[in-house]
Enzyme design. Structure first.
Site, PDB file in Angstrom:
ATOM      1  N   LYS A   1       0.856  -1.199   0.000  1.00 39.49           N
ATOM      2  CA  LYS A   1       0.000   0.000   0.000  1.00 39.49           C
ATOM      3  C   LYS A   1       0.893   1.251   0.000  1.00 39.49           C
ATOM      4  O   LYS A   1       0.702   2.150  -0.809  1.00 39.49           O
ATOM      5  CB  LYS A   1      -0.869   0.015   1.253  1.00 39.49           C
ATOM      6  N   ASN A   2       1.879   1.281   0.870  1.00 37.23           N
ATOM      7  CA  ASN A   2       2.672   2.502   1.034  1.00 37.23           C
ATOM      8  C   ASN A   2       3.694   2.714  -0.072  1.00 37.23           C
ATOM      9  O   ASN A   2       4.375   3.732  -0.100  1.00 37.23           O
ATOM     10  CB  ASN A   2       3.341   2.522   2.411  1.00 37.23           C
TER      11      ASN A   2
ATOM     12  N   CYS B   1      -5.151  11.747  12.820  1.00 41.68           N
ATOM     13  CA  CYS B   1      -5.874  10.476  12.817  1.00 41.68           C
ATOM     14  C   CYS B   1      -5.621   9.864  14.200  1.00 41.68           C
ATOM     15  O   CYS B   1      -5.031  10.495  15.067  1.00 41.68           O
ATOM     16  CB  CYS B   1      -5.362   9.577  11.701  1.00 41.68           C
TER      17      CYS B   1
ATOM     18  N   ARG C   1      -0.064  14.366  13.320  1.00 41.38           N
ATOM     19  CA  ARG C   1       0.477  14.126  11.986  1.00 41.38           C
ATOM     20  C   ARG C   1       0.514  15.399  11.131  1.00 41.38           C
ATOM     21  O   ARG C   1      -0.119  15.518  10.111  1.00 41.38           O
ATOM     22  CB  ARG C   1      -0.275  12.994  11.311  1.00 41.38           C
TER      23      ARG C   1
ATOM     24  N   ASP D   1       4.827   0.551  12.017  1.00 40.39           N
ATOM     25  CA  ASP D   1       3.628  -0.104  11.481  1.00 40.39           C
ATOM     26  C   ASP D   1       3.542  -1.571  11.881  1.00 40.39           C
ATOM     27  O   ASP D   1       2.548  -2.226  11.594  1.00 40.39           O
ATOM     28  CB  ASP D   1       3.603   0.004   9.948  1.00 40.39           C
TER      29      ASP D   1
ATOM     30  N   ARG E   1      -8.678  -0.626   4.725  1.00 42.30           N
ATOM     31  CA  ARG E   1      -7.884   0.437   4.087  1.00 42.30           C
ATOM     32  C   ARG E   1      -6.515  -0.091   3.701  1.00 42.30           C
ATOM     33  O   ARG E   1      -5.910   0.339   2.737  1.00 42.30           O
ATOM     34  CB  ARG E   1      -7.692   1.611   5.073  1.00 42.30           C
TER      35      ARG E   1
END
Ligand code: EPZ
Length: 422
Positions: A22-23, A117, A122, A309, A401
């Site tokens: 994803k990243n 978030c 952030r 993460d 997500r």
């Protein structure tokens, strides 16, 4: 919103194909803004964040196509609106990655502030300060970043006060289109940053130092990539699956990995007593659980350190270790939201500032719990798999997500897990 109902404890067996990262996919998709012709991509993971990114590009005027089965995306970047609206950016902070390419290619951008978030405020001040160093005028008004530059961006030396992954990515986009040389000091070394840089180099960009904390970029014209852009393996999904195999004590085989990007994560699991064989040049991981796990002291850090993460996942696994473990979360100020949920299952964890102390081994009892952010939701599913009885994990849109249908992959391996609308 959906919820997952998990009957535990679960024993799993079989093989898992790791999806595209994803990243890595997000910055590579936004890079299409730098071009005038169609850019095509392969191995795009099937995630909500990809959906949101394509929506954002369409709002800007791009034509996009997504073959979800084949994992193929094509983008015709005909930008008519240099705007990234709050509507999309509020769902996905990575919308900030529209800022670099828009200002680099068009000299003009209006991008919603991402907002915070669950894991922290952030801010994006490092992105803004760095762009100002390249001659960009930036005003922040009514929740939007208004950026413009009269002529071209002019290369400069930039020192990031803290390693920032998307900040480095935004400045890679800007640097390749700037006049002269841009030097990024204290740049991020994450594999996702390297993948973006290598892609830009394959299009003619002159970049050196990728994978180190000093990246030098020489502005130069870009040519469209000849072949589809292939998204690399998701090192965080792979790490998450290793923690699932170890926690449920199920020997699993993970395919389409890249072990070379997981050194600190694999070292931590091995230190706990796990056996992890790397096969086929590290693209396959054979995970062999241990009967007993040793406690650890872990500190999250920028790459190649232990990734933030993966903090929630290893914290959950450490609840099974024989003794006291400590985890220091050095990247985000509020990334222990999952602890309260794990305590509902019986975890013995104390949080003091940015340090979590875990006592183990404990046996989890199933209970209703709630996901708060993307990686925490994965650790809650993992906790449900090792709990006795029924665990209901609500708000799993967080999970969708960032993980391609994790519940379907788990069911195929024998987990008793069902998705319900709530
Ligand atoms: C990227 O977020 C990832 N997201 C995050 O993954 C990941 O947790 C994070 O890097 C750290 O590795 C994407 O790549 C899309 P940072 P990013 O800028 O770039 C502070 C996931 O689970 N900071 O490296 O937003 C910041 O608050 C997500 O997929 C500023 O203060 O993170 C944080 O404390 C979650 N000002 C630290 O730096 C800035 O301008 C590192 O943040 C920028 C950052």
């Amino acid at each position: 919103m959906d919820a997952l109902i998990i009957e535990g404890p679960s024993k799993l067996s079989g093989k898992v194909d790791i999806s595209g990262s994803k990243n890595s996919a997000l910055p590579l998709l936004f890079a299409s803004i730098l071009f005038d012709e169609k850019v095509t991509y392969e191995n795009i993971p099937r995630l909500w964040d990809i959906e949101t990114t394509l929506q954002l590009l369409e709002v800007m005027g791009c034509d996009t196509e997504w073959d979800k089965e084949k994992g193929r995306v094509s983008i015709l970047p005909q930008i008519s609106k240099k705007v990234a609206p709050y509507e999309q950016v509020k769902k996905m902070r990575a919308g900030i990655l529209a800022l670099g390419p828009l200002i680099a290619k068009y000299g003009d951008a209006k991008v919603s502030l991402p907002g915070g978030c669950a894991i922290g405020a952030r801010p994006v001040n490092y992105h803004i300060e760095a762009l100002r160093r390249l001659g960009v005028t930036v005003e922040v008004e009514e929740g939007y970043i208004h950026a413009s530059v009269k002529n071209k961006l002019v290369g400069a030396e930039i020192l990031f006060p803290e390693v920032t992954v998307t900040g480095t990515e935004n400045l890679l986009y800007a640097g390749v289109m700037a006049e002269g040389t841009t030097i990024l000091q204290n740049a991020a070394c994450e594999p996702e940053v390297v993948a973006l840089g290598e892609f830009l180099k394959s299009c003619g960009a002159k970049i050196s130092g990728l994978g180190t904390h000093t990246i030098t970029i020489q502005g130069s014209p870009l040519k469209i990539p000849e072949t589809p852009v292939r998204i690399p393996a998701d090192r965080i999904e792979a790490g998450t699956w290793v923690s699932i195999a170890l926690a449920t004590r199920s020997p699993l085989e993970l395919n389409h990995c890249d072990a070379s990007q997981m050194t600190s994560v694999l070292a931590a699991f091995r230190q706990m007593g796990a056996k992890i064989e790397e096969l086929n040049q590290g693209t396959t991981l054979k995970v062999i659980p241990a009967d007993k796990y040793l406690p650890l002291h872990i500190e999250t850090a920028p790459y190649p350190g232990f990734p933030t993460d993966m903090q929630a996942q290893i914290l959950t696994l450490l609840c099974l270790a024989e003794g006291r473990s400590t985890i220091v979360e050095s990247i985000f100020e509020n990334r222990f939201m999952h602890v309260a949920e794990l305590q509902r299952l019986g975890a013995k964890i104390e949080v003091n500032g940015n340090v979590a102390t875990v006592e183990g081994p404990v046996g989890f009892q199933g209970a209703p719990i709630m996901a708060t952010d993307l990686r925490a939701s994965a650790c809650l599913v993992l906790a449900g798999l090792i709990s006795k009885g029924t665990t209901r994990v609500s708000r799993i849109y967080h999970l969708d997500r960032g993980y391609q249908r994790l519940d379907e992959k788990l069911r195929r391996l024998g987990a008793k897990i069902t998705r319900v609308a709530e």
